[in-house]
Design a protein around this motif. Structure first.
Motif, PDB file in Angstrom:
ATOM      1  N   GLU A 109       0.822  -1.098   0.003  1.00  0.00           N
ATOM      2  CA  GLU A 109      -0.215   0.061   0.039  1.00  0.00           C
ATOM      3  C   GLU A 109       0.904   1.121   0.007  1.00  0.00           C
ATOM      4  O   GLU A 109       1.708   1.463   0.904  1.00  0.00           O
ATOM      5  N   ILE A 110       0.776   2.123  -1.040  1.00  0.00           N
ATOM      6  CA  ILE A 110       1.425   3.535  -1.113  1.00  0.00           C
ATOM      7  C   ILE A 110       0.906   4.513  -0.135  1.00  0.00           C
ATOM      8  O   ILE A 110       1.416   4.932   0.849  1.00  0.00           O
ATOM      9  N   THR A 111      -0.360   4.733  -0.171  1.00  0.00           N
ATOM     10  CA  THR A 111      -1.275   5.845   0.438  1.00  0.00           C
ATOM     11  C   THR A 111      -2.630   5.364   0.680  1.00  0.00           C
ATOM     12  O   THR A 111      -3.160   4.757   0.088  1.00  0.00           O
ATOM     13  N   THR A 112      -3.028   6.050   1.803  1.00  0.00           N
ATOM     14  CA  THR A 112      -4.227   5.727   2.271  1.00  0.00           C
ATOM     15  C   THR A 112      -4.752   7.182   2.266  1.00  0.00           C
ATOM     16  O   THR A 112      -4.444   7.970   3.196  1.00  0.00           O
ATOM     17  N   SER A 113      -6.046   7.564   1.763  1.00  0.00           N
ATOM     18  CA  SER A 113      -6.284   9.068   1.727  1.00  0.00           C
ATOM     19  C   SER A 113      -8.121   8.906   2.028  1.00  0.00           C
ATOM     20  O   SER A 113      -8.798   7.924   1.647  1.00  0.00           O
ATOM     21  N   HIS A 114      -8.309  10.149   2.690  1.00  0.00           N
ATOM     22  CA  HIS A 114      -9.616  10.197   2.753  1.00  0.00           C
ATOM     23  C   HIS A 114     -10.219  11.464   1.908  1.00  0.00           C
ATOM     24  O   HIS A 114      -9.508  12.664   2.077  1.00  0.00           O
ATOM     25  N   TRP A 115     -11.229  11.314   1.033  1.00  0.00           N
ATOM     26  CA  TRP A 115     -11.787  12.429   0.216  1.00  0.00           C
ATOM     27  C   TRP A 115     -13.121  12.724   1.155  1.00  0.00           C
ATOM     28  O   TRP A 115     -13.815  12.180   0.859  1.00  0.00           O
ATOM     29  N   PHE A 116     -13.169  14.112   1.575  1.00  0.00           N
ATOM     30  CA  PHE A 116     -14.150  14.449   2.218  1.00  0.00           C
ATOM     31  C   PHE A 116     -14.808  15.754   1.619  1.00  0.00           C
ATOM     32  O   PHE A 116     -13.855  16.827   1.358  1.00  0.00           O
ATOM     33  N   THR A 117     -16.078  15.849   1.198  1.00  0.00           N
ATOM     34  CA  THR A 117     -16.589  16.941   0.394  1.00  0.00           C
ATOM     35  C   THR A 117     -18.063  17.193   1.042  1.00  0.00           C
ATOM     36  O   THR A 117     -18.704  16.171   1.356  1.00  0.00           O
ATOM     37  N   GLU A 118     -18.610  18.365   0.825  1.00  0.00           N
ATOM     38  CA  GLU A 118     -19.985  18.700   1.082  1.00  0.00           C
ATOM     39  C   GLU A 118     -20.565  19.401  -0.303  1.00  0.00           C
ATOM     40  O   GLU A 118     -19.923  20.002  -0.839  1.00  0.00           O
ATOM     41  N   TYR A 119     -21.588  19.003  -0.680  1.00  0.00           N
ATOM     42  CA  TYR A 119     -22.330  19.448  -1.763  1.00  0.00           C
ATOM     43  C   TYR A 119     -23.705  19.550  -1.808  1.00  0.00           C
ATOM     44  O   TYR A 119     -24.595  18.682  -1.100  1.00  0.00           O
ATOM     45  N   ASP A 120     -24.484  20.342  -2.583  1.00  0.00           N
ATOM     46  CA  ASP A 120     -25.848  20.294  -2.742  1.00  0.00           C
ATOM     47  C   ASP A 120     -26.400  19.506  -3.556  1.00  0.00           C
ATOM     48  O   ASP A 120     -25.835  19.393  -4.622  1.00  0.00           O
ATOM     49  N   TYR A 121     -27.581  19.014  -3.321  1.00  0.00           N
ATOM     50  CA  TYR A 121     -28.329  18.114  -4.443  1.00  0.00           C
ATOM     51  C   TYR A 121     -29.697  18.625  -4.387  1.00  0.00           C
ATOM     52  O   TYR A 121     -30.183  19.163  -3.252  1.00  0.00           O
ATOM     53  N   ILE A 122     -30.478  18.390  -5.511  1.00  0.00           N
ATOM     54  CA  ILE A 122     -31.932  18.709  -5.371  1.00  0.00           C
ATOM     55  C   ILE A 122     -32.607  17.681  -4.574  1.00  0.00           C
ATOM     56  O   ILE A 122     -32.611  16.468  -5.160  1.00  0.00           O
ATOM     57  N   LYS A 123     -33.476  18.074  -3.866  1.00  0.00           N
ATOM     58  CA  LYS A 123     -33.946  16.936  -2.986  1.00  0.00           C
ATOM     59  C   LYS A 123     -35.567  16.895  -3.452  1.00  0.00           C
ATOM     60  O   LYS A 123     -36.146  18.144  -3.404  1.00  0.00           O
ATOM     61  N   LEU A 136     -25.195  17.566   1.437  1.00  0.00           N
ATOM     62  CA  LEU A 136     -24.981  15.981   1.678  1.00  0.00           C
ATOM     63  C   LEU A 136     -23.451  16.177   1.824  1.00  0.00           C
ATOM     64  O   LEU A 136     -22.568  16.752   1.221  1.00  0.00           O
ATOM     65  N   GLY A 137     -22.886  15.439   3.037  1.00  0.00           N
ATOM     66  CA  GLY A 137     -21.493  15.141   3.124  1.00  0.00           C
ATOM     67  C   GLY A 137     -21.216  13.855   2.772  1.00  0.00           C
ATOM     68  O   GLY A 137     -21.702  12.841   2.711  1.00  0.00           O
ATOM     69  N   LEU A 138     -19.832  13.796   2.136  1.00  0.00           N
ATOM     70  CA  LEU A 138     -19.177  12.500   1.392  1.00  0.00           C
ATOM     71  C   LEU A 138     -18.041  12.260   2.040  1.00  0.00           C
ATOM     72  O   LEU A 138     -17.410  13.317   1.909  1.00  0.00           O
ATOM     73  N   ASP A 139     -17.964  10.871   2.392  1.00  0.00           N
ATOM     74  CA  ASP A 139     -16.539  10.855   2.702  1.00  0.00           C
ATOM     75  C   ASP A 139     -16.023   9.479   2.229  1.00  0.00           C
ATOM     76  O   ASP A 139     -16.837   8.422   2.420  1.00  0.00           O
ATOM     77  N   VAL A 140     -15.030   9.401   1.618  1.00  0.00           N
ATOM     78  CA  VAL A 140     -14.609   8.417   0.672  1.00  0.00           C
ATOM     79  C   VAL A 140     -12.972   7.812   1.139  1.00  0.00           C
ATOM     80  O   VAL A 140     -12.227   8.778   1.054  1.00  0.00           O
ATOM     81  N   LYS A 141     -13.023   6.677   1.519  1.00  0.00           N
ATOM     82  CA  LYS A 141     -11.616   6.113   1.948  1.00  0.00           C
ATOM     83  C   LYS A 141     -10.986   5.388   0.924  1.00  0.00           C
ATOM     84  O   LYS A 141     -11.838   4.445   0.283  1.00  0.00           O
ATOM     85  N   SER A 142      -9.898   5.817   0.308  1.00  0.00           N
ATOM     86  CA  SER A 142      -9.402   4.978  -0.942  1.00  0.00           C
ATOM     87  C   SER A 142      -7.889   4.904  -0.632  1.00  0.00           C
ATOM     88  O   SER A 142      -7.025   5.187   0.236  1.00  0.00           O
TER      89      SER A 142
END
Length: 464
Positions: free
Chosen positions: A158-172, A183-189
């Motif tokens: 494994e070279i790197t482990t990273s968290h991609w966290f972002t908040e964005y608006d969506y039409i509900k 909506l908050g989004l947390d992606v661990k890659s």
């Protein structure tokens, strides 16, 4: 003395294995350091490739599409499994471009070995004002591969482990009501690399060290083995010489004691005045003197090596030779014993030194009697094969332990059977026999089993 040598041998063996273990540990540590340095070197090269705008844009494109799928999920248009299927499909669509760009960059980098890379996702979690929702969770081999090649994580690094966290608006959308929600989004890659045949690369880098370690280890092993063999042989030879001294002392005591008594008797006036008694004492002196002389001659002559023995060979008929041999032997032992002989039907001429060769065979036959059982049988068989003459002497005696058989032809060696004086001898008979056979350009071997008997096989060439 014996216990000291045993302790010394045990200590030497322990020390050798301890040194081997230390050397193995040092080599293993060096291997681990080389492995770490190699992986760090590869990681650095791949991290430089990751800082590529085109690769980043492909990952961003995948992330944008993920946000749209998650908006559909929040509006209940699709479920979690469908989200996963769609982002897999999007990754499959973008991967050829990612793979081509990475390969092009890797070729320009020219790192000198082949490797594979992949980017995986181990978790996707979304947040809103009310709850935390896990869309995907994977561990170990169950991670989601989005870019690169598919390979096992077990052999990869494994070279790197990273968290991609972002908040964005969506039409509900709730029924006919449409609004904007956050909506908050947390992606661990994870970024992984797999170097093709990485062990061979590391071993090549350690080539000189490994070669040097193996050479040193083999040198020490051979040196240790030879030293141990010599120590064991020296120990055994010391025991054999001690046995020989004990036996020669025992053999000399009887005639010397008899000589002393006979000499004293000659000083007796009554003996001097009795011619028969005087002559008897003189006869005793002569016999014991002859016995001592024969004993000394036996030690001197039977100690000769095959190179120093001078042979006076002549051609003799095997039928008449072995007939006379057995007849003379039966007379010499002065006890009842059955000796069976089996010779080839056709009479054969063998080229031997009758005196030495007869003495050599007598030594084997005498051992068969000495170490034989009561009323045991001895067989003597001869045969011709491939231009050689074979003589086999077999008894049904006590036999020789397998571990002692390699030593029976050594000078002064005697097979131990309790008290060393139970069976008389100096341990020179079989040594002398082997030297005589070698002087005749032949060979001798033994097969024996305890409790069942012993078979000696002599092979000499014909027509020499």
């Amino acid at each position: 003395m014996k216990s000291k040598i045993t302790v010394l041998i045990a200590a030497s063996v322990i020390a050798f294995f301890a040194l081997s273990a230390i050397q193995g540990y040092l080599v293993y540590n060096t291997y681990q350091l080389e492995k770490k340095a190699f992986i760090d070197e590869t990681k650095k090269a791949v991290e430089e490739l990751d800082a590529n705008k085109k690769l980043d844009s492909l990952y961003d494109s995948w992330g944008d599409q993920l946000q749209l799928y998650l908006a559909d999920y929040k509006n209940l248009r699709i479920d979690k499994n469908t989200v996963i299927q769609k982002i897999k499909a999007k990754a499959t669509e973008l991967n050829p471009a990612f793979y081509k760009e990475f390969r092009d960059q890797l070729q320009q980098k020219n790192i000198g070995y082949q490797l594979k890379v992949k980017k995986t996702v181990s978790s996707i979690v979304i947040y809103d004002e009310k709850e935390r929702d896990t869309i995907f969770k994977g561990n170990g081999e169950n991670q989601l591969t989005i870019f690169g090649e598919n390979f096992s994580n077990r052999e990869a690094n494994e070279i790197t482990t990273s968290h991609w966290f972002t908040e964005y608006d969506y039409i509900k959308q709730e029924g006919d009501k449409i609004s904007t929600s956050s909506l908050g989004l947390d992606v661990k890659s994870h970024d992984w690399i797999l170097v093709i045949d990485w062990r061979s690369i590391i071993f090549k880098r350690m080539g000189m060290l490994l070669l040097g370690s193996i050479v040193i280890f083999l040198f020490v092993a051979v040196l240790f083995y030879n030293s141990l063999q010599k120590l064991i042989k020296q120990k055994r030879m010391t025991a054999v010489k001690t046995d020989f001294i004990n036996n020669i002392t025992h053999e000399l005591k009887t005639p010397l004691a008899t000589l002393s008594i006979a000499t004293k008797s000659l000083r007796d006036e009554k003996i001097k005045q009795t011619p028969e008694a005087f002559e008897n004492s003189l006869s005793i002196l002569e016999r014991q003197n002859t016995r001592l002389q024969k004993l000394i001659d036996q030690v001197m002559n039977n100690s000769l090596s095959s190179e120093k023995i001078v042979l006076n060979k002549e051609y003799v008929s095997d039928h008449s030779y072995f007939k006379n041999l057995i007849s003379d032997f039966e007379l010499s032992i002065q006890q009842q014993i059955d000796i069976y002989q089996k010779l080839p039907e056709k009479e054969t001429l063998i080229n031997i030194d009758k005196f030495h060769f007869t003495t050599a065979l007598f030594n084997i036959l005498e051992n068969a009697v000495k170490y034989g059982k009561m009323n045991s049988e001895i067989s003597l068989k001869t045969s011709i094969k491939n231009g050689s003459y074979f003589i086999q002497i077999e008894d049904k005696g006590l036999g020789i332990p397998l571990k002692l058989q390699p030593y029976i032809f050594e000078k002064f060696y005697r097979v131990e059977k309790g008290n060393v004086h139970n069976v008389k001898g100096l341990g020179l008979g079989l040594y002398y026999t082997k030297q005589i056979v070698k002087a005749h350009e032949g060979s001798i071997s033994v097969k024996s089993e305890e409790g069942k008997g012993t078979l000696f096989t002599i092979k000499i060439p014909l027509n020499l």
